[in-house]
Design a protein around this motif. Sequence first.
Motif, PDB file in Angstrom:
ATOM      1  N   LEU A  25       0.848  -1.130  -0.020  1.00 47.90           N
ATOM      2  CA  LEU A  25      -0.119   0.032   0.066  1.00 47.90           C
ATOM      3  C   LEU A  25       0.803   1.226   0.111  1.00 47.90           C
ATOM      4  O   LEU A  25       0.627   2.160  -0.481  1.00 47.90           O
ATOM      5  CB  LEU A  25      -1.002  -0.182   1.372  1.00 47.90           C
ATOM      6  N   PHE A  72      -5.962  -3.320   0.292  1.00 47.67           N
ATOM      7  CA  PHE A  72      -6.678  -2.570   1.259  1.00 47.67           C
ATOM      8  C   PHE A  72      -7.620  -3.615   2.376  1.00 47.67           C
ATOM      9  O   PHE A  72      -7.348  -3.664   3.580  1.00 47.67           O
ATOM     10  CB  PHE A  72      -7.594  -1.491   0.748  1.00 47.67           C
ATOM     11  N   LEU A 118      -8.993   5.062   7.209  1.00 49.03           N
ATOM     12  CA  LEU A 118     -10.170   4.218   6.585  1.00 49.03           C
ATOM     13  C   LEU A 118     -11.245   5.308   6.451  1.00 49.03           C
ATOM     14  O   LEU A 118     -11.938   5.358   5.110  1.00 49.03           O
ATOM     15  CB  LEU A 118     -10.359   3.052   7.324  1.00 49.03           C
TER      16      LEU A 118
END
Lengths: 227, 248
Positions: A25, A72, A118
């Motif tokens: 990520l 994710f 998030l």
Amino acid sequence: MSWITQTLTSTIGRKLVMALTGLFLVSFLFVHLSGNFLIFRADGGRAFNEYSQFMSSAGIVRVLEIIMVLGFAIHIYTSFVLTRRNQKARPQGYAFSQPSANSSWFSRNMGLSGSLVLIFLLLHLRTFWYTYKFGDIPTVTYEGTEYKDMAYLVKTVFQQEWWLSIFYVIIMVLLSFHLMHGFGSAFQTLGIRHKKYTPLIEKIGIAIAILVPAGFAAFPIYFLLTR
Amino acid sequence: MKLTLKIWRQKHANDKGKLVDYNVDINPEMSFLEMLDDLNEKLAERGEEPIAFDHDCREGICGTCNLYINGRPHGPIRTTTCQLHMRHFHEGESIVIEPWRARSFPVVKDLIVDRSAFDRIVQAGGYISVNTGSAPDANEIPIPKQIADEAFNSAACIACGACVAACKNASAMLFVGAQISKFALVPQGKAEKKIRAEKMVAQMDAEGFGACTNTGACSAECPVEISMTNIARLNREYIGAKLTSDNV
């Protein structure tokens, strides 16, 4: 249980999954940031709009997009499983504890910084990705081809919804905290610790944790200042 | 030296337990455990139940004493509880004394916890399977001094459990890392290193310890300074063992 599931569901295995998806990520952050900088080109947003068109239509990007979403999803799911396990490992806490005496705030609050990032991510997708794909946004024509004016969308959102711009900047501070511990920690989890490389890895981690979020924060700050 | 001690009192494993205040007037030359001995004598004179706490050698080498003092395992300085002296506290201070807190270390009574989970992890693989003949001559197995020292640093672990107590996840990774390292580094331990890593980690997980967030709290509080390198080595040994061992 096969040896693979046994490995991946052990505490070390789950941490391995966190480390690998986390580093993956980080690579996504670099791609995203480098593309974003096209908006600063003094060409009326053309390079940025052409880039946006490419990113939403090219086949290879779609494949990478799916891998990224999986990255994710796995990172977030595994963090929930580990957090639940870690909470259960100490059902009764201490009446008085001084954790700052032995560890950094960043390292102890990965769940908090990650959760806020998030929430930001979902809002960010709604604001830009969803609007670009399904919303009603103006178009521009370059040499006979019509493009959605993503540069205009970014500019107007950051300039008109100033509170959203400030929220973006705050979240980038939290992303910085997350990376400040996450990058170096991932290497430790992978078992990579050596007196030749670890000091360098830690320095790179701090540099990434400062420069990448600062780069992202530059966009809302720039448009706020040029209102 | 007048102090207020807030000590965890719990009659038995299933008792709810609570912090109880004790006002004491002590000699600042005392060690922490001598202060508790002194308090216990006074409690016994008054016909009250003395405070139960673990202790054995009182020389900092056995790893039996384990108190969470003012929010840190073994108190404000890096040592074992028995080597902590009252000169590190000041007049009129309140001192909170609690047992280690972890699901895998259940409270037996007052400040005593059951640390047999550590024993079961060691039983799972923390040994070398040689049971015939006499011990070989030490000089017959050449081991570079640097490696011998590193293995010895890991072997210095006294299994006190401060790492688990300090960890926000009650993880036993530093303890298990030290056990794995002291064998993995030397030729005698290498033969069984894969099965050892697999079995000890499986037992560590079965005991209910948390996972490692790499905060470093364990190593920072360890009285014998076991380093984070041991955790990296444990990760490496475990992942390597899982990928290459013959145990499907």
